[in-house]
Design a protein around this motif. Structure first.
Motif, PDB file in Angstrom:
ATOM      1  N   ALA A 203      59.227 -30.533 -11.568  1.00  0.00           N
ATOM      2  CA  ALA A 203      60.545 -29.889 -11.617  1.00  0.00           C
ATOM      3  C   ALA A 203      61.669 -30.878 -11.907  1.00  0.00           C
ATOM      4  N   SER A 204      61.488 -32.123 -11.501  1.00  0.00           N
ATOM      5  CA  SER A 204      62.515 -33.143 -11.732  1.00  0.00           C
ATOM      6  C   SER A 204      62.664 -33.508 -13.206  1.00  0.00           C
ATOM      7  N   GLY A 205      61.623 -33.219 -14.002  1.00  0.00           N
ATOM      8  CA  GLY A 205      61.621 -33.614 -15.398  1.00  0.00           C
ATOM      9  C   GLY A 205      61.335 -35.091 -15.608  1.00  0.00           C
ATOM     10  N   ARG A 206      60.989 -35.800 -14.536  1.00  0.00           N
ATOM     11  CA  ARG A 206      60.751 -37.240 -14.622  1.00  0.00           C
ATOM     12  C   ARG A 206      59.267 -37.606 -14.661  1.00  0.00           C
ATOM     13  N   VAL A 207      58.409 -36.643 -14.390  1.00  0.00           N
ATOM     14  CA  VAL A 207      56.968 -36.882 -14.384  1.00  0.00           C
ATOM     15  C   VAL A 207      56.276 -35.744 -15.136  1.00  0.00           C
ATOM     16  N   GLY A 208      55.330 -36.089 -15.990  1.00  0.00           N
ATOM     17  CA  GLY A 208      54.592 -35.060 -16.708  1.00  0.00           C
ATOM     18  C   GLY A 208      53.214 -35.539 -17.117  1.00  0.00           C
ATOM     19  N   VAL A 209      52.318 -34.595 -17.354  1.00  0.00           N
ATOM     20  CA  VAL A 209      50.969 -34.938 -17.811  1.00  0.00           C
ATOM     21  C   VAL A 209      50.570 -34.056 -18.993  1.00  0.00           C
ATOM     22  N   ILE A 210      49.643 -34.586 -19.750  1.00  0.00           N
ATOM     23  CA  ILE A 210      48.957 -33.810 -20.774  1.00  0.00           C
ATOM     24  C   ILE A 210      47.471 -34.082 -20.592  1.00  0.00           C
ATOM     25  N   ALA A 211      46.640 -33.071 -20.809  1.00  0.00           N
ATOM     26  CA  ALA A 211      45.200 -33.242 -20.626  1.00  0.00           C
ATOM     27  C   ALA A 211      44.446 -32.368 -21.603  1.00  0.00           C
ATOM     28  N   GLU A 212      43.253 -32.824 -21.961  1.00  0.00           N
ATOM     29  CA  GLU A 212      42.325 -31.998 -22.742  1.00  0.00           C
ATOM     30  C   GLU A 212      41.180 -31.603 -21.832  1.00  0.00           C
ATOM     31  N   ILE A 213      40.992 -30.298 -21.689  1.00  0.00           N
ATOM     32  CA  ILE A 213      39.901 -29.775 -20.878  1.00  0.00           C
ATOM     33  C   ILE A 213      38.976 -28.991 -21.798  1.00  0.00           C
ATOM     34  N   ASN A 214      37.721 -29.410 -21.838  1.00  0.00           N
ATOM     35  CA  ASN A 214      36.762 -28.857 -22.797  1.00  0.00           C
ATOM     36  C   ASN A 214      35.778 -27.879 -22.173  1.00  0.00           C
ATOM     37  N   CYS A 215      35.312 -26.961 -23.008  1.00  0.00           N
ATOM     38  CA  CYS A 215      34.201 -26.069 -22.692  1.00  0.00           C
ATOM     39  C   CYS A 215      33.367 -25.957 -23.966  1.00  0.00           C
ATOM     40  N   GLU A 216      32.383 -25.079 -23.963  1.00  0.00           N
ATOM     41  CA  GLU A 216      31.468 -25.023 -25.106  1.00  0.00           C
ATOM     42  C   GLU A 216      31.870 -24.020 -26.177  1.00  0.00           C
TER      43      GLU A 216
ATOM     44  N   GLY B 227      66.207 -40.419 -18.093  1.00  0.00           N
ATOM     45  CA  GLY B 227      65.500 -39.832 -19.220  1.00  0.00           C
ATOM     46  C   GLY B 227      64.756 -38.571 -18.828  1.00  0.00           C
ATOM     47  N   ILE B 228      63.911 -38.114 -19.720  1.00  0.00           N
ATOM     48  CA  ILE B 228      63.163 -36.872 -19.519  1.00  0.00           C
ATOM     49  C   ILE B 228      61.743 -37.048 -20.039  1.00  0.00           C
ATOM     50  N   VAL B 229      60.798 -36.475 -19.325  1.00  0.00           N
ATOM     51  CA  VAL B 229      59.440 -36.285 -19.838  1.00  0.00           C
ATOM     52  C   VAL B 229      59.316 -34.807 -20.190  1.00  0.00           C
ATOM     53  N   ALA B 230      58.857 -34.522 -21.399  1.00  0.00           N
ATOM     54  CA  ALA B 230      58.767 -33.132 -21.854  1.00  0.00           C
ATOM     55  C   ALA B 230      57.447 -32.904 -22.581  1.00  0.00           C
ATOM     56  N   SER B 231      57.059 -31.638 -22.670  1.00  0.00           N
ATOM     57  CA  SER B 231      55.795 -31.299 -23.335  1.00  0.00           C
ATOM     58  C   SER B 231      55.981 -30.098 -24.250  1.00  0.00           C
ATOM     59  N   TYR B 232      55.023 -29.946 -25.140  1.00  0.00           N
ATOM     60  CA  TYR B 232      54.983 -28.780 -26.034  1.00  0.00           C
ATOM     61  C   TYR B 232      53.532 -28.473 -26.339  1.00  0.00           C
TER      62      TYR B 232
ATOM     63  N   GLY C  23      48.755 -30.326 -28.399  1.00  0.00           N
ATOM     64  CA  GLY C  23      49.720 -30.536 -27.332  1.00  0.00           C
ATOM     65  C   GLY C  23      50.418 -31.874 -27.475  1.00  0.00           C
ATOM     66  N   VAL C  24      51.653 -31.926 -26.982  1.00  0.00           N
ATOM     67  CA  VAL C  24      52.461 -33.139 -27.078  1.00  0.00           C
ATOM     68  C   VAL C  24      53.092 -33.430 -25.723  1.00  0.00           C
ATOM     69  N   LEU C  25      53.127 -34.706 -25.370  1.00  0.00           N
ATOM     70  CA  LEU C  25      53.878 -35.183 -24.206  1.00  0.00           C
ATOM     71  C   LEU C  25      54.735 -36.342 -24.693  1.00  0.00           C
ATOM     72  N   VAL C  26      56.023 -36.335 -24.316  1.00  0.00           N
ATOM     73  CA  VAL C  26      56.921 -37.384 -24.788  1.00  0.00           C
ATOM     74  C   VAL C  26      57.837 -37.835 -23.660  1.00  0.00           C
ATOM     75  N   GLU C  27      58.185 -39.115 -23.686  1.00  0.00           N
ATOM     76  CA  GLU C  27      59.142 -39.678 -22.732  1.00  0.00           C
ATOM     77  C   GLU C  27      60.315 -40.234 -23.530  1.00  0.00           C
ATOM     78  N   VAL C  28      61.509 -39.704 -23.262  1.00  0.00           N
ATOM     79  CA  VAL C  28      62.715 -40.145 -23.961  1.00  0.00           C
ATOM     80  C   VAL C  28      63.702 -40.676 -22.936  1.00  0.00           C
ATOM     81  N   ALA C  29      64.183 -41.896 -23.159  1.00  0.00           N
ATOM     82  CA  ALA C  29      65.087 -42.556 -22.215  1.00  0.00           C
ATOM     83  C   ALA C  29      66.524 -42.485 -22.704  1.00  0.00           C
ATOM     84  N   SER C  30      67.455 -42.584 -21.751  1.00  0.00           N
ATOM     85  CA  SER C  30      68.889 -42.614 -22.050  1.00  0.00           C
ATOM     86  C   SER C  30      69.548 -43.691 -21.190  1.00  0.00           C
TER      87      SER C  30
END
Length: 306
Positions: free
Chosen positions: A68-81, A159-164, A172-179
């Protein structure tokens, strides 16, 4: 054989999503003890999951979660068959839970997959590796956490950590942008800029933030290829042509040198500078990003510091 209360069977099935007969057998073996029966099903689930461990799991989804703070984020790939399971509601719910867990404070400092698979789900107390094994048994397909990246704005920085997530979880994309400005970092305009950068990365597939991060072996190889293409021309002309081709190469590979997809007349670097001026002279910097595509070679996962 002791008679098992159907209500107990129903309760166990709701808790585990196991089949009706499996639940009844587990309750019988556990003498009607619900907790023991659930443990038995997990044990059997893990055992049956082991038989599937050698099967290929190349479908799945890219998932992301931002605190919720926008300061921490993750991206992951979870696979199945299969794509069928990838769209299953049970799998989708499980993926969401995993993303929330690996973005939680409990996962701070976890650097490897092996370490991440040892953290425990808050909902069940199971280690992630056991949760994946149990879900493999439940849905009948091998499942795995293939990779992840976790970004966090350093203490004292803004700054902000954001995803798309694009194409229903295929990209999927995860990015960290500083100010350099706290006020700028909290503005809606800055958040909109960061969102646009995630869209840029998803659509244009850069491999690094800036040209100094490109592998110098690759740079040398590209120059040799371009020189070979213009053999026979005067040396000074060759160098100019090769430099031009290298600039084009960098404008594809480097995020900062790409033309903005929303305004091709400017580069991403120019967009950052322009937005920084609008926000009171703040310096805005893309520190790093990760772009995932389901099933790609792991080398296709970009995680660079800028």
């Amino acid at each position: 054989m002791a008679e098992i209360n159907p209500a107990l069977v129903k309760t166990l099935r709701e808790k585990t999503n196991a089949g009706m007969m499996d639940c009844k057998k587990a309750l019988t073996e556990a003498g009607g003890d619900l907790e023991k029966a659930e443990a038995l099903l997990r044990q059997k689930g893990i055992a049956s999951a082991g038989k599937k461990a050698g099967r290929a799991a190349k479908e799945g989804v890219i998932t992301a979660n931002i605190q919720a703070s926008g300061r921490v984020g993750v991206i992951a790939e979870i696979n199945c068959e299969t794509d069928f399971v990838a769209k299953n509601d049970i799998f989708t719910k499980f993926v969401k839970e995993i993303a929330e867990e690996i973005s939680s404070d409990a996962a701070a400092g976890v650097a490897t997959l092996d370490q991440m698979l040892e953290i425990k789900l808050r909902s069940s107390g199971l280690a992630l590796k056991d949760a994946f094994a149990a879900k493999t048994a439940e849905l009948g397909e091998r499942m795995l956490l293939r990779r992840f990246d976790r970004f966090e704005i350093p203490a004292g920085s803004e700054g902000i950590v954001a995803s798309y997530i694009h194409l229903q979880g295929k990209v999927g994309v995860l990015v960290e942008v500083a100010s350099t400005s706290e006020e700028a970092a909290k503005s809606d305009s800055f958040r909109e800029l960061v969102k646009d950068i995630t869209l840029q990365i998803a659509a244009a597939s850069p491999t690094v933030v800036s040209r100094d991060q490109v592998d110098q072996v690759l740079v040398a190889s590209e120059r040799e290829i371009y020189k070979a293409q213009v053999q026979g021309k005067p040396e000074n002309i060759v160098e100019k042509i090769v430099d031009g081709k290298m600039d084009k190469f960098f404008s594809t590979a480097c995020l900062l040198e790409q033309a903005c997809i929303k305004n091709p007349d400017i580069t991403v670097s120019e967009l950052l500078a322009s937005k920084g001026k609008e926000l009171g002279g703040a310096t805005l910097t893309v520190r790093r990003f990760a772009r995932y595509l389901v099933g790609e070679d792991a080398a296709g996962a970009v995680n660079t510091d800028g």
